[in-house]
Design an enzyme around this catalytic site. Structure first.
Site, PDB file in Angstrom:
ATOM      1  N   LYS A 161       0.801  -1.236   0.000  1.00  0.00           N
ATOM      2  CA  LYS A 161       0.000   0.000   0.000  1.00  0.00           C
ATOM      3  C   LYS A 161       0.831   1.282   0.000  1.00  0.00           C
ATOM      4  O   LYS A 161       0.387   2.311  -0.518  1.00  0.00           O
ATOM      5  CB  LYS A 161      -0.930   0.013   1.216  1.00  0.00           C
ATOM      6  N   ASP A 218     -10.242   3.488   1.828  1.00  0.00           N
ATOM      7  CA  ASP A 218     -10.500   2.848   3.119  1.00  0.00           C
ATOM      8  C   ASP A 218     -11.240   3.790   4.078  1.00  0.00           C
ATOM      9  O   ASP A 218     -12.236   3.411   4.693  1.00  0.00           O
ATOM     10  CB  ASP A 218      -9.195   2.395   3.780  1.00  0.00           C
TER      11      ASP A 218
END
Ligand code: ATR
Length: 288
Positions: free
Chosen positions: A76, A112
């Protein structure tokens, strides 16, 4: 449900998730169900990408004209080095979970945090508004960071970040505090805080196989009517959420964040509204 494009053909656009490990991922089941429901000729697979292969994998996205990819642990942060543009959502989160291939330009987003907020608003009290709310986050890692910034943009009354390592809570609170009132404390200070409206576990404490662990005792700061939320969705009902129910609190399950981060990614890729109910049903079926 549309039956068109069930099988890939020569016009299929590829999507996927890059991770390591990745075989447990529920994203393919969720995204393929969504594409089918939307009648989009696309297919989504899980790709196990070792860290040393990440640059090559990103080049494959360009070469093979993937529509986009999701990115999970451990890529990520590292993937930010290989993209053409980093959206504000990923800049503040310090991590990318979604890449959009816009005519050969790869843009990194982070869905997210916004996915978490959408799920909280959609799945708890109808008409929940965060302006008057005091929100407690347990944990100050990567997951807490994304959620804290997304919540801060909703202008809550106050955010409290409590972490085992108090320093990290203080550091994150100082950054989030530029957007909304925010304090950082240690886990041992939780006995001294007043009741909060929403308490969120952002740590992995309670995740399978450690299902008997609790990130904190919710009785210290929650009661009837509080919302208690967990980012962990394996098991679906963690000990933290069970303890909350016993106090008369409203439970908010971690699966919601997973579904909505996927819905937001899909919306970036397609420009269309994601079929959230279909996505959730596909994931729940695959967990059964
Ligand atoms: P993620 O990206 O999933 O948030 P991370 O960045 O490693 O992962 O952060 C993990 C968070 O869970 C941290 O806040 C960590 O606390 P520390 O900063 O003190 O390490 C917290 N955490 C992990 N295991 C924990 C445990 N057993 N008890 C309390 N907190 C824990």
């Amino acid at each position: 449900m549309s039956t068109e494009h069930v099988l890939p053909d020569s016009n299929t656009v590829m999507y996927g998730v890059f991770g390591d490990p990745v075989r447990h991922s529920k994203s393919p089941v969720m995204m393929n169900a969504a594409f089918r429901e939307m009648g989009i000729n696309a297919a989504y697979a899980a790709f196990q990408v070792a860290p040393a292969q990440l640059a090559a994998a990103v080049n494959a996205v360009r070469a093979l004209k993937f529509g986009g990819v999701n990115v999970t642990i451990p890529h990520k942060v590292a993937i930010m080095n290989y993209l053409d543009e980093i959206d504000d959502s990923a800049q503040t989160a310090g991590a990318v979970n979604t890449v959009v291939n816009r005519d050969g330009r790869l843009i990194g987003f982070n869905t997210d945090g916004i996915g978490y907020v959408r799920s909280l608003l959609a799945e708890t009290n109808a008409g929940l508004e965060l302006h008057s709310k005091t929100i407690l986050l347990i944990g100050a890692g990567g997951a807490a960071r994304g959620v804290a910034f997304a919540l801060a943009h909703e202008r809550p009354k106050r955010i409290i970040i409590a972490n085992r390592t108090r320093e990290k809570a203080a550091q994150l609170a100082a950054e989030v505090g530029r957007i909304a009132p925010c304090d950082g404390i240690g886990l041992t200070d939780l006995a001294d805080i007043n009741r909060v409206d929403i308490a969120i576990n952002t740590t992995s404490v309670g995740m399978s196989p450690h299902v008997d662990d609790l990130p904190a005792d919710p009785a210290l700061f929650c009661g009837p009517g509080s919302i208690v939320s967990d980012l962990v969705y394996n098991p679906l009902e963690t000990k933290w959420l069970r303890a909350a129910k016993e106090l008369g609190a409203v439970q908010h399950f971690g699966l919601g964040m997973f579904i909505y981060q996927g819905a937001c990614a899909l919306e970036h890729w397609t420009g269309r509204q994601a079929p959230v109910d279909t996505m959730r049903a596909a994931v729940v079926r695959s967990l059964a």
